[in-house]
Design a protein around this motif. Structure first.
Motif, PDB file in Angstrom:
ATOM      1  N   VAL A 167       1.099   9.511  -5.499  1.00  0.00           N
ATOM      2  CA  VAL A 167       1.718  10.900  -4.949  1.00  0.00           C
ATOM      3  C   VAL A 167       2.598  11.284  -5.968  1.00  0.00           C
ATOM      4  N   GLY A 168       3.689  10.388  -6.457  1.00  0.00           N
ATOM      5  CA  GLY A 168       4.657  10.825  -7.607  1.00  0.00           C
ATOM      6  C   GLY A 168       4.159  11.226  -8.828  1.00  0.00           C
ATOM      7  N   ALA A 169       3.079  10.500  -9.053  1.00  0.00           N
ATOM      8  CA  ALA A 169       2.338  10.811 -10.564  1.00  0.00           C
ATOM      9  C   ALA A 169       1.622  12.072 -10.413  1.00  0.00           C
ATOM     10  N   SER A 188       2.232  14.517  -8.469  1.00  0.00           N
ATOM     11  CA  SER A 188       3.190  15.646  -8.503  1.00  0.00           C
ATOM     12  C   SER A 188       3.701  15.947  -9.880  1.00  0.00           C
ATOM     13  N   TYR A 189       3.934  15.007 -10.630  1.00  0.00           N
ATOM     14  CA  TYR A 189       4.368  15.153 -11.994  1.00  0.00           C
ATOM     15  C   TYR A 189       3.450  15.679 -12.803  1.00  0.00           C
ATOM     16  N   VAL A 190       2.216  15.452 -12.716  1.00  0.00           N
ATOM     17  CA  VAL A 190       0.904  16.188 -13.322  1.00  0.00           C
ATOM     18  C   VAL A 190       1.052  17.590 -12.922  1.00  0.00           C
ATOM     19  N   ALA A 191       0.976  17.770 -11.648  1.00  0.00           N
ATOM     20  CA  ALA A 191       0.895  18.978 -11.112  1.00  0.00           C
ATOM     21  C   ALA A 191       1.984  20.077 -11.782  1.00  0.00           C
ATOM     22  N   LEU A 192       3.153  19.431 -11.542  1.00  0.00           N
ATOM     23  CA  LEU A 192       4.342  20.148 -12.215  1.00  0.00           C
ATOM     24  C   LEU A 192       4.063  20.514 -13.516  1.00  0.00           C
ATOM     25  N   LYS A 193       3.737  19.410 -14.402  1.00  0.00           N
ATOM     26  CA  LYS A 193       3.511  19.750 -15.749  1.00  0.00           C
ATOM     27  C   LYS A 193       2.300  21.033 -16.196  1.00  0.00           C
ATOM     28  N   LEU A 194       1.296  21.007 -15.117  1.00  0.00           N
ATOM     29  CA  LEU A 194       0.261  21.779 -15.433  1.00  0.00           C
ATOM     30  C   LEU A 194       0.682  23.189 -14.764  1.00  0.00           C
ATOM     31  N   TYR A 195       1.396  23.253 -13.729  1.00  0.00           N
ATOM     32  CA  TYR A 195       1.937  24.592 -13.299  1.00  0.00           C
ATOM     33  C   TYR A 195       2.934  25.030 -14.609  1.00  0.00           C
ATOM     34  N   ARG A 196       3.776  24.306 -15.449  1.00  0.00           N
ATOM     35  CA  ARG A 196       4.563  24.857 -16.389  1.00  0.00           C
ATOM     36  C   ARG A 196       3.747  25.260 -17.443  1.00  0.00           C
ATOM     37  N   PHE A 197       2.702  24.545 -17.644  1.00  0.00           N
ATOM     38  CA  PHE A 197       1.883  24.741 -19.071  1.00  0.00           C
ATOM     39  C   PHE A 197       1.035  26.127 -18.663  1.00  0.00           C
ATOM     40  N   LEU A 198       0.697  26.315 -17.427  1.00  0.00           N
ATOM     41  CA  LEU A 198      -0.198  27.469 -17.132  1.00  0.00           C
ATOM     42  C   LEU A 198       0.725  28.858 -17.184  1.00  0.00           C
ATOM     43  N   ASN A 199       2.003  28.726 -16.441  1.00  0.00           N
ATOM     44  CA  ASN A 199       2.746  29.642 -16.311  1.00  0.00           C
ATOM     45  C   ASN A 199       3.249  30.030 -17.945  1.00  0.00           C
ATOM     46  N   SER A 256       0.811  -1.205   0.024  1.00  0.00           N
ATOM     47  CA  SER A 256      -0.010  -0.041  -0.151  1.00  0.00           C
ATOM     48  C   SER A 256       0.847   1.324  -0.042  1.00  0.00           C
ATOM     49  N   LEU A 257       2.017   1.123   0.804  1.00  0.00           N
ATOM     50  CA  LEU A 257       2.763   2.295   0.753  1.00  0.00           C
ATOM     51  C   LEU A 257       3.443   2.800  -0.596  1.00  0.00           C
ATOM     52  N   ASP A 258       3.844   1.429  -1.253  1.00  0.00           N
ATOM     53  CA  ASP A 258       4.532   1.773  -2.502  1.00  0.00           C
ATOM     54  C   ASP A 258       3.355   2.388  -3.629  1.00  0.00           C
TER      55      ASP A 258
END
Length: 548
Positions: free
Chosen positions: A15-17, A19-30, A7-9
């Motif tokens: 969370v990693g996925a 975070s990756y999507v959030a980073l991509k979305l942030y870069r796109f919006l920026n 479950s931890l894995d």
């Protein structure tokens, strides 16, 4: 008892996925909303997905950029897919900066991939030092001396078309789709003049050869300007797999295999012919002084085989073969489209057609020299005016490879009322050089800008001198290090075609002028509003010219 290791894995992966999507979305919006271009004026966004792409595609004759320039000024911003901001500039200093810095403003990735897939590593598709090397080696093949030697081919094929039309018309007036036959003829010309290969496209009785079939299938299946998937492919990995199974990719693979196989055969034949010629002349080998050829490919191969040519001034056999589809696309499209629009303009403006014909008959020969063609001022004006109002490529798209400052010839006022003397552009922002909009600018050409007036070239407006094109104060052949290498070829070919056809026939529009519109595919071709299902066509009434 808490989370298990499994479950931890899973939680870490989720969370990693995210975070990756959030980073991509942030870069796109920026990128979309933080771009320095956001302060420039421009049209409202029509769609979050398509931006303004469908707006441009929906308006006939690619006239929407003209309207935007009139409303928002020389520098404005629209949006392409997913609201990506895109700079348009009609400012000549800005255009010069973009065209003279090709490494800082290369083609967008999706365009580069498409061109590379279609053409291989030829002059149009390579970048940087490889492009400089290929261009340096190819330049001599497109000089005035070589074009002079090819002029007879332009007339040979033009006369074949003249005779075909003469047989079709007899003494009558006949409605013809001139676009179709002009396309066939220019394909024959680039085949023979480019690499000594006769497509026999003008011979309606013969079966098309495989290179002809490959060319037609490849270049008549281009995606629409508003097609979304080609834009997304470089950015979404799984779409690349879908494209590998698409009909378009299958066509590209088939055509590329034909180009490579036939190209290799042509190169091998030319090499053998050159060595046989050297043997017959008792030469120990080919030298630079022997660099003469019946066609561009032979000249290039001779240069590659010359013993006194340095190794860094040679192309590999693969590079030579890759020039064949490049010659085909660039050499065929420009003149095919331009000659079609020239006959359209002459049909619409009868007084221009009469005046041109009168000048053409001042030369007695059916096959004048290149110098004689270039000595006809009104013919030159007709060609220039055709390429101004009907430039085959209506716009050029580039992308900023780094943050940059684009200089301007005059300031502009942004959305907030602030005056700017330059444009800040961020890495990844696209910029459009609106070729047709520059050619149709009232500020440059005057109130009669949309009229076909060859006379304007007898004393062109002072403002045209600022347009940074490689030829004729026009952007038809663009400018800078990536300007069209074959512009002389295209100009003399177009003049030879008009010289032959206008002396032999009278042309009139077969449909109302409002029924004829320009569509991009990818060159600007004529189509009928009343018959969209018929594709690209220009029906004219053609009758033999009987003289006074």
């Amino acid at each position: 008892m808490g989370l298990s290791l499994r479950s931890l894995d899973i939680a870490v992966l989720v969370v990693g996925a995210l975070s990756y999507v959030a980073l991509k979305l942030y870069r796109f919006l920026n990128f979309v909303f933080g771009t320095p271009l956001r302060v420039l004026p421009g049209p409202p966004i029509s769609s979050w997905v398509y931006g303004n792409q469908k707006d441009i595609a929906a308006v006939d004759n690619i006239s929407l950029p003209d309207q935007w320039a009139a409303q928002y000024g020389k520098n404005f911003v629209d949006h392409e897919f997913f609201m990506w901001p895109r700079l348009w500039s009609l400012d000549p200093r800005a255009i010069q900066h973009i065209l003279t810095h090709p490494s800082d403003f290369p083609r967008p990735e999706e365009n580069s991939k498409n061109i590379l897939e279609v053409l291989g590593r030829g002059l149009l598709s390579v970048q940087g030092d490889e492009h400089k090397k290929q261009r340096r080696i190819l330049n001599p093949a497109f000089g005035p001396a070589q074009i002079r030697e090819l002029t007879h081919i332009f007339f040979e094929k033009s006369l074949m078309l003249r005779d075909f039309w003469a047989a079709a018309t007899g003494s009558q007036t006949v409605r013809m789709n001139v676009n179709k036959d002009l396309s066939r003829m220019t394909l024959d010309i680039i085949g023979v003049a480019g690499f000594g290969y006769d497509f026999n496209a003008l011979d309606h009785e013969s079966k098309p050869n495989e290179l002809h079939i490959a060319f037609r299938r490849l270049f008549l299946s281009t995606p629409s300007i508003s097609a979304l998937l080609p834009f997304l492919r470089p950015y979404i990995p799984f779409l690349k797999l879908l494209f590998m199974k698409s009909k378009r990719i299958a066509t590209v693979k088939y055509a590329s295999s034909v180009f490579q196989r036939v190209g290799a055969e042509l190169v091998a034949e030319r090499k053998a012919s050159i060595m046989q010629e050297a043997t017959e002349k008792n030469l120990s080998g080919v030298e630079r002084k022997d660099l003469q050829g019946r066609d561009l490919l032979t000249l290039l191969i001779r240069a590659n085989m010359a013993q006194d040519v340095p190794e860094d001034q040679r192309l590999s056999d693969g590079d030579v073969i890759n020039q064949i589809p490049t010659f085909l696309l660039a050499g065929h499209e420009t003149t095919s489209v331009s000659s079609t629009w020239a006959l359209y303009a002459l049909s619409r403006y009868q007084s221009v057609q009469h005046k041109l014909r009168e000048e053409l008959f001042s030369i007695q020969s059916d096959t004048p020299t290149m110098e004689e063609l270039n000595s006809l001022p009104y013919l030159d004006g007709v060609v220039r005016e055709t390429l101004r109002l009907h430039s085959p490529v209506p716009m050029l798209t580039r992308v900023a490879a780094k943050d940059d400052v684009i200089p301007l010839s005059e300031p502009f006022t942004d959305r907030n009322g602030k005056v700017h003397h330059e444009i800040q552009i961020g890495k990844g922002n696209k910029v459009v050089v609106p070729i047709l909009a520059v050619h149709r600018s009232k500020e440059i050409w005057g109130e009669d800008v949309l009229e076909f007036k060859p006379e304007r070239w007898m004393q062109p407006p002072d403002a045209v001198s600022a347009i940074p094109g490689v030829w004729g104060h026009l952007l038809t052949f663009i400018g800078g290090p990536r300007a069209c290498i074959g512009y002389r070829f295209s100009l003399v070919e177009l003049k030879a075609i008009l010289f032959t056809l206008v002396r032999a026939f009278e042309f009139e529009l077969a449909v109302p002028v409002d029924d004829i519109v320009a569509k991009t595919a990818p060159a600007l071709r004529p189509s009928l509003l009343s018959e969209p299902e018929q594709g690209y066509q220009l029906p004219l009434l053609v009758k033999p010219y009987k003289g006074a």
